[in-house]
Design a protein around this motif. Structure first.
Motif, mmCIF file in Angstrom:
data_model
loop_
_atom_site.group_PDB
_atom_site.id
_atom_site.type_symbol
_atom_site.label_atom_id
_atom_site.label_comp_id
_atom_site.label_asym_id
_atom_site.label_seq_id
_atom_site.Cartn_x
_atom_site.Cartn_y
_atom_site.Cartn_z
ATOM 1 N N SER B 268 0.621 -1.348 -0.265
ATOM 2 C CA SER B 268 0.511 0.121 0.209
ATOM 3 C C SER B 268 0.422 1.086 -0.135
ATOM 4 O O SER B 268 0.191 1.877 -0.432
ATOM 5 C CB SER B 268 -0.891 -0.011 0.830
ATOM 6 O OG SER B 268 -0.652 0.246 2.611
ATOM 7 N N GLY B 269 2.192 0.922 0.226
ATOM 8 C CA GLY B 269 3.388 2.489 -0.001
ATOM 9 C C GLY B 269 2.684 3.570 1.273
ATOM 10 O O GLY B 269 3.086 4.273 1.209
ATOM 11 N N ALA B 270 2.230 2.444 2.347
ATOM 12 C CA ALA B 270 1.818 4.101 3.219
ATOM 13 C C ALA B 270 0.896 3.356 4.548
ATOM 14 O O ALA B 270 0.989 2.197 4.001
ATOM 15 C CB ALA B 270 1.014 4.368 3.375
ATOM 16 N N ALA B 271 1.865 3.292 5.772
ATOM 17 C CA ALA B 271 0.917 3.363 6.980
ATOM 18 C C ALA B 271 0.302 3.969 7.122
ATOM 19 O O ALA B 271 0.380 5.224 8.097
ATOM 20 C CB ALA B 271 2.102 2.811 8.443
ATOM 21 N N THR B 272 -0.960 3.577 7.491
ATOM 22 C CA THR B 272 -2.470 4.359 7.793
ATOM 23 C C THR B 272 -2.693 4.206 9.040
ATOM 24 O O THR B 272 -2.801 3.134 9.762
ATOM 25 C CB THR B 272 -3.642 4.923 6.663
ATOM 26 O OG1 THR B 272 -3.743 3.429 6.750
ATOM 27 C CG2 THR B 272 -2.308 5.071 5.505
ATOM 28 N N VAL B 273 -3.889 4.726 9.388
ATOM 29 C CA VAL B 273 -4.560 4.783 11.511
ATOM 30 C C VAL B 273 -5.176 3.757 10.694
ATOM 31 O O VAL B 273 -6.261 2.773 11.519
ATOM 32 C CB VAL B 273 -5.177 5.667 11.593
ATOM 33 C CG1 VAL B 273 -5.233 5.410 12.705
ATOM 34 C CG2 VAL B 273 -4.369 6.408 11.489
ATOM 35 N N GLN B 274 -6.525 3.197 9.259
ATOM 36 C CA GLN B 274 -7.067 2.279 9.231
ATOM 37 C C GLN B 274 -6.095 0.543 8.423
ATOM 38 O O GLN B 274 -7.466 0.259 8.803
ATOM 39 C CB GLN B 274 -8.613 2.754 8.662
ATOM 40 C CG GLN B 274 -9.162 4.198 8.679
ATOM 41 C CD GLN B 274 -8.686 5.111 7.176
ATOM 42 O OE1 GLN B 274 -8.023 5.600 6.720
ATOM 43 N NE2 GLN B 274 -9.911 5.593 7.005
ATOM 44 N N ALA B 275 -5.753 0.199 8.309
ATOM 45 C CA ALA B 275 -5.238 -0.197 7.771
ATOM 46 C C ALA B 275 -5.189 -1.483 8.527
ATOM 47 O O ALA B 275 -5.021 -1.367 9.564
ATOM 48 C CB ALA B 275 -3.697 -0.747 7.562
ATOM 49 N N GLY B 276 -5.538 -2.301 7.624
ATOM 50 C CA GLY B 276 -6.220 -3.739 8.186
ATOM 51 C C GLY B 276 -7.738 -4.192 9.271
ATOM 52 O O GLY B 276 -7.960 -5.198 9.401
ATOM 53 N N GLU B 277 -8.515 -2.909 9.621
ATOM 54 C CA GLU B 277 -9.783 -2.631 9.562
ATOM 55 C C GLU B 277 -10.327 -3.759 9.027
ATOM 56 O O GLU B 277 -10.533 -4.206 8.068
ATOM 57 C CB GLU B 277 -10.180 -1.229 9.510
ATOM 58 C CG GLU B 277 -9.899 -0.083 11.075
ATOM 59 C CD GLU B 277 -10.550 0.601 10.766
ATOM 60 O OE1 GLU B 277 -11.532 1.239 9.580
ATOM 61 O OE2 GLU B 277 -10.690 2.064 11.688
ATOM 62 N N MET B 278 -10.893 -4.691 10.296
ATOM 63 C CA MET B 278 -12.037 -5.304 9.335
ATOM 64 C C MET B 278 -11.464 -6.870 8.093
ATOM 65 O O MET B 278 -12.145 -8.112 8.538
ATOM 66 C CB MET B 278 -13.656 -4.821 8.445
ATOM 67 C CG MET B 278 -13.692 -3.630 9.330
ATOM 68 S SD MET B 278 -15.015 -4.335 10.889
ATOM 69 C CE MET B 278 -16.456 -5.320 9.800
#
Lengths: 353, 353, 248
Positions: B268-278
């Motif tokens: 995804s080229g970024a670490a975000t706060v929503q990554a992996g939700e659900m």
């Protein structure tokens, strides 16, 4: 009429305070704030601007979030009310949840105002209480329309979208605005809808599937709700080498600004998170005896493209959008001639002057 | 008396025999028939994926069956698959880990932070972070005797909140060139972005799958996983420290989540706060689709691969076929029900004594 | 097979009370290598308390047990220590991991390793065939399939086989055939006769008096918390035994 009645009522209720203390700014006010969790950049921006307002007006804030659950939205509101704040700003997760919070405010005689989403579609016609003093809305239809118009103006006709599922009502209103614009152009069409929980990863996934589905010339642009998913979609297109597809999104953070500057993104629209701060100013004035003038002000979002991205970044992404003096200047407690409603209405046109 | 019993048991058998004989199949109640039914059930995941591929090929033709689309499928499966592997380890022991999605978001962010602090090898921080969460899960679950569902549910909530606090909602981007904008937090690592693309991402995943297959099928650790799921009491009687072993299992699952988060960061080229939700739900669904019973004792690495692949193909195929999003979700839900129905049946067959 | 001079297990006047109720008042017995000793008694007579003390699950209030001439100190009276001393219990239904293969169940907790981490499948299968042959258990199923696909008798044989395969000198069989059909019971009884030949001492708890007469060399009757009577099998009739069980 309702507005007038409200004003009279407000003056009557607060008359003793306002006459005794004239307009000496109170420094003991506590505002409760209820919104969504900070997993979204715009929620963080909302809090940041509210903090600027709180500092300028000496307000103490109690923050709570609803973890994106209707029932928690209501129970958190109850917990906040238990702390007996002077006022509450809330962004209803859904209209039914918002209506319950409004009833709660009425029962406990705590003035409140929504910021972002609304409890009723038309406050003056549909709302009968006194303590929900107004709804600081976002012009959702104009928001969606601006996104679609940007796509149309860039010459895109075959448009796909990545959006929230239909049960997220607010985003349905935004999409309705976009659909209205697209319907005006007979040669433009929405060739595919992707609806999911929005994250960078889902943005990537749907963009890839569109690329697989549509060859060059079969798709012009993807309109993506929210910059997180929008940047994901754009990243996927870049990785797949599909520079023929444009991404139109909303929300502007540093990365979006950079991509607009680099020409990777053509358009975004933002600033809707300022509503929370404006709601605070409304409530602040109300608590000082000034009746609300516009019970349902609509904040128009700020369109950003290569021409104004630097100015936007300078003003919106660093520190406070407005200085403490500017904030006080739109409150009638400090400035008897302040025109908050006019300021909100025109801000999207005047901010860059 | 004896003849009565005989009549009762004989009659249905006779009927079956004629029916099965007419179909040229062995009687399902005979030993050979049971072996035959078992073999059929064993192969359900393979049959399912073949049908799914043929179905979408039939509906969408070359748009689905193109090299381009299969490249995307190869890119879309690994993160889900590695999470499903983590889930497989835990589910085999009869427990469940629903914190894998939050853990993925958290450890991807820690990997990005690690790379910011320590340079390229800093991604190991993410792997350790994921294992730490696993060890905590295992320790709370086994030492305090809180069910794994409740333990990891609590962890799902806590870890996501910690991620929000650590990141303050801001993303860390991975880029292939130095970033000019100092307001954007980014790490320069072209190799990482390359790893997230086909074919590297596929090589990496295949390697992990082969290693896990060896661990799962050939090692004492792998056998103990299944034995723990089969009869924990007996395992305790043999002097194996079951508590310690459970911590090891969750740590191993954490390690797998760490690998998944690393690949997610690359892809995804970024670490975000929503990554992996659900994503935890998709991971469980993939394991179930692979015919692994959620009550423990059985499982297969290969079939989990097939399960994750099926899930990805179905989502991909439905979008490409232009199925409206809500219907697509219904289709995926139904698929899951069918998968669990199959695994329940399997369980009955295997435990009959 | 009369008791030789040196018993492998001695239980000396053990007692156990639970909250003032004496489940076992005075339990005493001796066991010799190669002997099958049956413990019989009515429900609640104290059989299972006695067995649990021998297995180390319970610590006696008074009295002690000694294994191979060595008295077990109170602080050592644990399952782990007594297992180490060579006592193994095979329970009616707890002893098998149903989803694992027969070799795995035979090697439970002692899986042979290659290179420290890998399972030595070959060695496990060889040893399993060896044990099964020794116990004269015939199997048609593959040793690579879950043991739950085997018959109940074969499963119980593996559980008993595990106890003796690792040199256990005392095997306690707690209702080993209660859940089995007639043919499977026969198979398990054959296995019990086979382990007698290995000079392993066996304690059999069974409600099936016919079975007790078929298998046991000696019988101990537990009545109202006391090991009240003891018979050699060929010196007692079923009627006498039933009388002893019901009236002490």
């Amino acid at each position: 009429m309702k507005r007038f009645f409200h004003g009279v009522l407000g003056i009557m209720m607060l008359a003793p305070i306002s006459f005794a203390e004239a307009v000496t700014p109170r420094k003991d006010l506590v505002f409760a704030d209820l919104g969504q969790p900070q997993t979204n950049p715009w929620v963080i921006n909302r809090h940041r601007f509210q903090e600027c307002v709180a500092r300028a007006l000496n307000i103490e804030q109690i923050l709570a979030d609803d973890e994106n659950s209707e029932s928690k939205h209501v129970s958190q509101a109850e917990s906040l009310v238990a702390r007996q704040p002077d006022a509450m700003v809330f962004n209803p997760l859904t209209s039914p949840a918002g209506a319950q919070v409004a009833r709660l405010l009425e029962r406990n005689r705590i003035p409140g105002m929504t910021a972002g989403r609304v409890v009723v579609a038309d406050y003056d016609k549909e709302y009968n209480g006194q303590f929900l003093i107004g709804q600081m809305g976002t012009n959702l239809d104009a928001w969606g329309a601006a996104m679609a118009q940007a796509a149309i103006d860039d010459g895109h006709r075959k448009i796909a979208m990545i959006w929230n599922p239909k049960d997220v009502i607010t985003t349905q209103y935004i999409w309705a605005g976009a659909q209205r614009v697209i319907d005006k152009y007979p040669d433009a069409e929405v060739i595919m809808e992707g609806r999911d929980r929005l994250s960078r990863e889902t943005g990537i996934k749907y963009a890839e599937q569109y690329v697989a589905r549509f060859g060059e010339g079969e798709i012009d642009a993807i309109i993506v709700l929210g910059a997180t998913a929008g940047l994901g979609a754009q990243f996927a297109l870049e990785q797949a080498g599909r520079t023929d597809i444009d991404v139109i999104t909303c929300d502007i953070d540093e990365q979006v600004a950079q991509n607009i500057r680099d020409g990777k993104l053509s358009f975004s629209i933002g600033g809707h998170w300022m509503g929370g701060g404006f709601a605070m100013i409304h409530l602040y004035d109300y608590l000082h005896g000034f009746p609300i003038e516009d019970t349902q002000p609509d904040f128009s979002l700020i369109p950003v493209n290569a021409s104004n991205v630097d100015a936007y970044e300078r003003q919106f992404l660093n520190g406070c959008v407005l200085t403490p003096n500017e904030i006080r200047n739109i409150s009638r407690v400090y400035n008897p001639d302040a025109d908050l409603a006019g300021f909100i209405e025109n801000f999207s046109n005047t901010w860059n002057d | 008396m004896a003849s009565d019993v005989e009549k009762k048991t004989m009659l249905p058998n006779m009927e079956n025999r004629t029916l099965m004989a007419r179909l040229g199949l062995p009687n399902w109640d005979s030993p050979e028939g049971r072996v035959w039914v078992n073999r059929l059930r064993d192969n359900v995941p393979f049959i399912a994926i073949t049908l799914v591929i043929l179905l979408f090929w039939f509906i969408s033709g070359d748009r689905f069956m193109s090299v381009r689309n299969w490249t995307f499928i190869a890119q879309q499966t690994p993160v889900l698959l590695l999470l499903a592997f983590a889930q497989l380890l835990v589910v085999t022991t009869g427990s469940i880990d629903i914190s894998v999605g939050s853990n993925l978001g958290f450890s991807a962010y820690m990997a990005a932070l690690g790379m910011l602090w320590f340079g390229e090898l800093g991604f190991i921080v993410g792997i350790f972070a994921a294992m730490l969460i696993g060890v905590l899960n295992g320790a709370i679950f086994s030492l305090f005797k809180i069910s794994s569902f409740v333990t990891t549910l609590a962890m799902l909530i806590i870890v996501r909140a910690v991620l929000v606090i650590v990141s303050d909602g801001r993303s860390i981007y991975v880029s292939d060139q130095p970033m000019s904008n100092s307001n954007i937090t980014s790490i320069e690592a072209k190799w990482l972005l390359d790893l997230g693309q086909f074919p590297q991402i596929l090589y990496f995943t295949v390697l992990v799958a082969v290693l896990l297959w060896i661990v799962y099928e050939k090692t004492v650790f792998g056998q103990q996983l299944k034995a723990l799921g089969g009869n924990e009491k007996v395992l305790r009687l043999t002097g194996i420290s079951v508590n310690w072993f459970k911590i090891q299992v969750f740590a191993a699952a954490g390690f797998m989540v760490g690998l998944a988060s690393f690949i997610n960061l690359a892809r995804s080229g970024a670490a975000t706060v929503q990554a992996g939700e659900m994503l935890e739900l998709d991971a469980i669904a993939a394991v179930a689709l692979g015919g692994t019973v959620l009550t423990g004792g059985y499982g297969s690495v290969l079939k989990t691969v097939v399960g994750a692949l099926t899930l990805t193909i179905v989502a991909n195929g439905l979008t490409i076929a232009g199925v409206p999003p809500s219907w697509s979700r219904i289709a995926r839900g139904l698929l899951l029900i069918i998968a669990i129905a199959i695994s329940l049946n399997r369980k009955q067959i295997d435990v009959v004594k | 097979m009369n008791s030789p001079a040196k018993p492998i297990l001695e239980v000396n006047s053990v007692s156990k009370a639970f909250g003032g109720v004496e489940a076992l008042r005075d339990g005493s017995l001796k066991l010799s290598p190669g002997e099958v000793l049956a413990i019989v008694g009515a429900n609640g007579a104290g059989k299972s308390t006695l067995i649990k003390i021998i297995a180390g699950v319970l610590t006696p209030d008074r009295g002690d047990i000694s294994i191979k001439g060595k008295s077990i100190a109170r602080q050592d009276h644990t399952v782990g220590f007594i297992r180490q001393m060579g006592v193994e219990v095979v329970y009616q239904d707890l002893a098998i991991v149903p989803n694992m293969t027969a070799p795995y169940n035979l090697f439970l907790g002692r899986v042979p390793r290659k290179f420290g981490i890998f399972v030595d499948e070959k060695k496990m299968q060889e040893k399993t065939r060896e044990v099964l042959a020794e116990l004269k258990v015939e199997t048609v199923q593959s040793l690579k399939r879950p043991i739950s696909e085997m018959s109940g008798g074969q499963q119980q044989s593996i559980a008993i086989g595990r106890a003796i395969a690792w040199g256990k000198e005392i095997v306690i069989l707690d209702e080993p055939t209660a859940a089995l059909g007639p043919n499977e019971t026969q198979q398990v009884e054959r296995v019990i006769n086979e382990i007698r030949k290995r000079n392993t001492a066996t304690i059999l708890i069974s409600h099936n008096l016919d079975q007790v007469f078929r298998l046991a060399d000696r019988l101990v009757v537990v009545h109202q918390g006391n090991t009240s009577k003891e018979f050699m099998r060929n010196e007692v009739t079923i009627d006498e035994l039933v009388k002893a069980i019901t009236t002490g």
